[in-house]
Design a protein around this motif. Structure first.
Motif: not given
Length: 344
Positions: A29, A32-33, A36, A126, A130
């Motif tokens: 995950n 993938q994030k 993107n 981002f 996280e």
């Protein structure tokens, strides 16, 4: 959160970034994030190509290990201290350029109030998201704002020489670090190997030359053979296929030619003899010297204009190819950010 908690959290983030960089787990995950976000960042800011963002992520993956973080922090007295709200006004010239200030504030247990540049407002949020997932204790320690800064105790602001004058007036009553324009230089003496010159190309071209740690000026001996330099730069020829770089290169070349300025040109990089330090994109200034000792004195006198100096001389501090791989203890403008945050 204890200091150990904060170190462990950042090192775990570093491990995620390392796994992503090594392509060990692109199905996760996190990966993938991040993939993107990187695509969105390139759409928003064409200078942030996926390759360039990956370079920045790889550098931070290498830096954010428990060993590196502990070695960095060991010299400081990070005992109990009042927790502060620190405003950080960030630049957006290269990917994640504000991450070091972000790290410095949070690793000490302070709260960061980040004002992001519109050119780089996706990658750091981002990373913050996280961090909070890894340790929810960071949730009330991170705020990003596009509006007027809320109440804060001290400020770190990065900008141009013009904005620095505004910052110095606006923040005159607060403890502050105000950063201005600086440039990085390379000193050649003619004995450099092809490998060293090719590494210098990294210092010139990485992030399209937009960073303050990018080399924007060469100092060369009177009899230096520029062909040796140009041959080593050939591996970076594909930069001319990036439309924004090409537009800058073409524009600057046209302006110089219309002004009858003498240029050296290899088709993707202009060399212009100029005493200034700050060269435009697609152009590298150069200046000839006759005495390395006199050059050392001149550069010492102009140290406030210089971010770092590359070369093999005794007074140069960075090896060829390493300007964009700073250590955690390599502070912008030579101002110790951690010590500032501890003292203020």
């Amino acid at each position: 959160m204890t200091l150990d908690d904060r170190i462990n959290t950042f090192s775990e983030l570093g491990l995620y970034l390392q796994n992503y960089t090594d392509s060990k787990d692109l199905s996760s995950n996190f990966s993938q994030k991040l993939t993107n976000i990187i695509r969105q960042a390139e759409i928003q800011n064409a200078w942030f190509t996926q390759d360039q963002v990956h370079l920045s992520i790889a550098a931070w993956a290498k830096a954010l290990t428990k060993k590196q973080l502990r070695n960095w922090l060991t010299p400081y007295k990070i005992s109990a201290m009042p927790k502060k709200d620190v405003a950080v006004i960030m630049a957006g010239n290269i990917p994640l350029v504000g991450f070091h200030d972000f790290l410095c504030v949070l690793i000490l247990g302070h709260k960061v109030i980040g004002k992001l540049s519109s050119n780089d407002n996706l990658l750091l949020p981002f990373m913050a998201e996280e961090l909070i997932k890894i340790h929810p204790g960071f949730e009330d320690k991170i705020v990003f704002t596009n509006d007027r800064l809320p109440k804060f105790d001290s400020v770190i602001a990065t900008g141009s020489n013009n904005t620095a004058r505004y910052f110095e007036y606006y923040f005159k009553d607060k403890p502050h670090i105000i950063r201005k324009n600086r440039n990085s230089l390379a000193i050649l003496n003619g004995t450099e190997s092809k490998t060293e010159l090719e590494a210098l190309g990294e210092d010139v071209f990485r992030y399209f030359g937009l960073g303050c740690r990018n080399v924007s000026k060469l100092f060369i001996p009177e009899d230096y053979d520029v062909d040796d330099f140009f041959k080593a730069m050939f591996k970076f020829k594909d930069y001319i296929h990036h439309h924004k770089y090409a537009n800058n290169y073409d524009y600057n070349k046209a302006v110089y030619l219309m002004s009858s300025v003498k240029l050296l040109d290899n088709g993707f990089l202009l060399l212009k003899e100029d005493k200034q330090f700050s060269s435009p994109i697609g152009t590298l200034f150069y200046e000839k010297y006759t005495s390395i000792k006199e050059l050392e004195i001149t550069l010492r006198e102009r140290h406030e204009e210089i971010q770092c100096t590359v070369g093999n001389e005794d007074f140069t501090e960075v090896n060829f190819g390493q300007t964009q791989n700073p250590k955690l203890s390599d502070y912008a403008d030579g101002v110790d950010t951690l010590e500032f945050l501890i003292q203020h």
